[in-house]
Design an enzyme around this catalytic site. Structure first.
Site, PDB file in Angstrom:
ATOM      1  N   GLU A   1       0.824  -1.209   0.000  1.00 49.11           N
ATOM      2  CA  GLU A   1       0.000   0.000   0.000  1.00 49.11           C
ATOM      3  C   GLU A   1       0.857   1.259   0.000  1.00 49.11           C
ATOM      4  OE1 GLU A   1      -2.964   0.174  -0.706  1.00 49.11           O
ATOM      5  OE2 GLU A   1      -3.767  -1.823  -0.340  1.00 49.11           O
TER       6      GLU A   1
ATOM      7  N   TYR B   1      -6.039   6.290   4.606  1.00 48.91           N
ATOM      8  CA  TYR B   1      -6.252   5.230   3.617  1.00 48.91           C
ATOM      9  C   TYR B   1      -5.457   3.973   3.952  1.00 48.91           C
ATOM     10  CZ  TYR B   1      -5.650   2.274  -0.347  1.00 48.91           C
ATOM     11  OH  TYR B   1      -5.584   1.148  -1.124  1.00 48.91           O
TER      12      TYR B   1
ATOM     13  N   ASP C   1      -9.621   4.590  -2.101  1.00 46.98           N
ATOM     14  CA  ASP C   1      -8.522   5.066  -2.940  1.00 46.98           C
ATOM     15  C   ASP C   1      -9.106   5.678  -4.208  1.00 46.98           C
ATOM     16  OD1 ASP C   1      -9.305   2.920  -4.519  1.00 46.98           O
ATOM     17  OD2 ASP C   1      -7.312   2.021  -4.652  1.00 46.98           O
TER      18      ASP C   1
END
Length: 343
Positions: A43, A124, A142
């Site tokens: 990520e 996020y 996202d």
């Protein structure tokens, strides 16, 4: 959760069970969750970077540093060099700091709040790791999810102001069970079906629920505010060679390309126009101009080659063999400048 929201979640998860992308940091649908280290690392790398670009870097990082303790123990300069080419180098500095924080505490935090305390981990990434690695219910948004949800509900306000509404709608359709699979399903839907241009609505499992499709033009969503023109900056990089080696410096730890090896330059990150003085006296030849785009400005970097004169630059640096320059981990801008000088 309303009946409509339940239907959306159920349809999407059924589609994901059949069509989930195979990615090296994922577990297949229904399998035990992946190692939090792999989820977190992927990520961080995927921020503002494509899956195709990230995949080889992820493979190399996990080969060299297979767990968070190994990464935490790695010399910072090696990690920064391995990151070279991925861009947004503050991510790499935060990666090292977060790995050391996790290693010191013995494990990754398993909640969004705990994950948010790690360097470089925002809303996020915290939500993604909590949902995917720890099976927590979390609202993961996202760019792909933004696009899917803005079309699903025909949200007509422009970005970035509409993000609060997007999050609220995403929250409303995120199930309590399998929220990690749901988040990845939304990402896959946005990446493969609900694409920025020419969305493939005939293949979409949510087509019957999509307000933008009913309106007839889903590609108009999400609505984007007009782009502002980027400022143009100029600068100079110097190529200094001695005994088949080039002089490299390490940039300041903070700021643009912080902590990375680079050619000496004139501080272009703060310049609007004009050029700085060369670091050593001598005869200089202009090798060309490298053009590079950063998030907030465009840069024209003039590459100057020392053809005759003193080759003992002041300050800290190192002579790096030109034959092994690819191992120096130069960021893309200076890799392009080196290619221009060599040409």
């Amino acid at each position: 959760m309303t009946a409509s929201a339940q239907s959306i979640a159920s349809d999407l998860l059924s589609w994901y069970d059949r069509h989930a992308r195979e990615l090296p940091w994922r577990s297949p649908p229904g399998a035990p969750p992946p190692d939090p280290y792999r989820v977190w690392l992927s990520e961080v790398m995927l921020q503002q970077t494509t899956t195709a670009a990230v995949a080889p870097y992820f493979a190399e990082f996990t080969r060299r540093w297979p767990d968070v303790d190994a990464l935490a123990a790695a010399p910072e300069e090696e990690v920064m060099a391995a990151w070279a080419g991925l861009g947004y180098y503050s991510r790499a500095r935060n990666l090292i700091a977060a790995a050391r924080a996790v290693s010191a505490r013995g494990a990754f935090p398993d909640s969004e709040a705990g994950l948010r305390e790690l360097p470089g981990v925002g809303a996020y990434i915290a939500a993604a790791v909590a949902a995917i690695a720890f099976k927590r219910r979390a609202v993961v948004v996202d760019a792909n999810v933004e696009r899917v949800v803005s079309r699903l509900f025909a949200l007509s306000d422009p970005l970035p102001g509409v993000r609060k509404a997007i999050r609220a709608h995403t929250d409303a359709i995120t199930p309590s069970e399998r929220s990690g699979d749901f988040a990845q399903a939304m990402m896959d839907l946005g990446a493969t079906i609900c694409t920025p241009r020419d969305p493939r609505c005939l293949l979409c499992p949510l087509a019957d629920d999509c307000a933008a499709k009913l309106q007839g033009d889903p590609a108009q969503y999400p609505v984007k505010a007009p782009k502002k023109a980027k400022p143009q900056r100029t600068g100079t990089a110097w190529w200094i060679v001695r005994d088949e080696a080039v002089w490299l410096v390490r940039r300041e730890g903070k700021g643009m390309l912080g902590g990375m090896r680079a050619l000496p330059s004139d501080g272009w990150s703060a310049r609007v126009d004009g050029y700085g003085a060369p670091p050593v006296a001598g005869e200089w030849r202009k090798a060309g101009v490298v053009r590079h785009s950063f998030t907030h400005f465009d840069l024209d970097l003039v590459v100057m080659v020392l053809t005759e004169g003193s080759a003992v630059p002041p300050g800290a640096g190192e002579w790096w063999p030109i034959a092994d320059l690819e191992q120096a981990g130069l960021p893309t801008l200076f890799a392009k400048a080196a290619q221009r000088a060599l040409a």
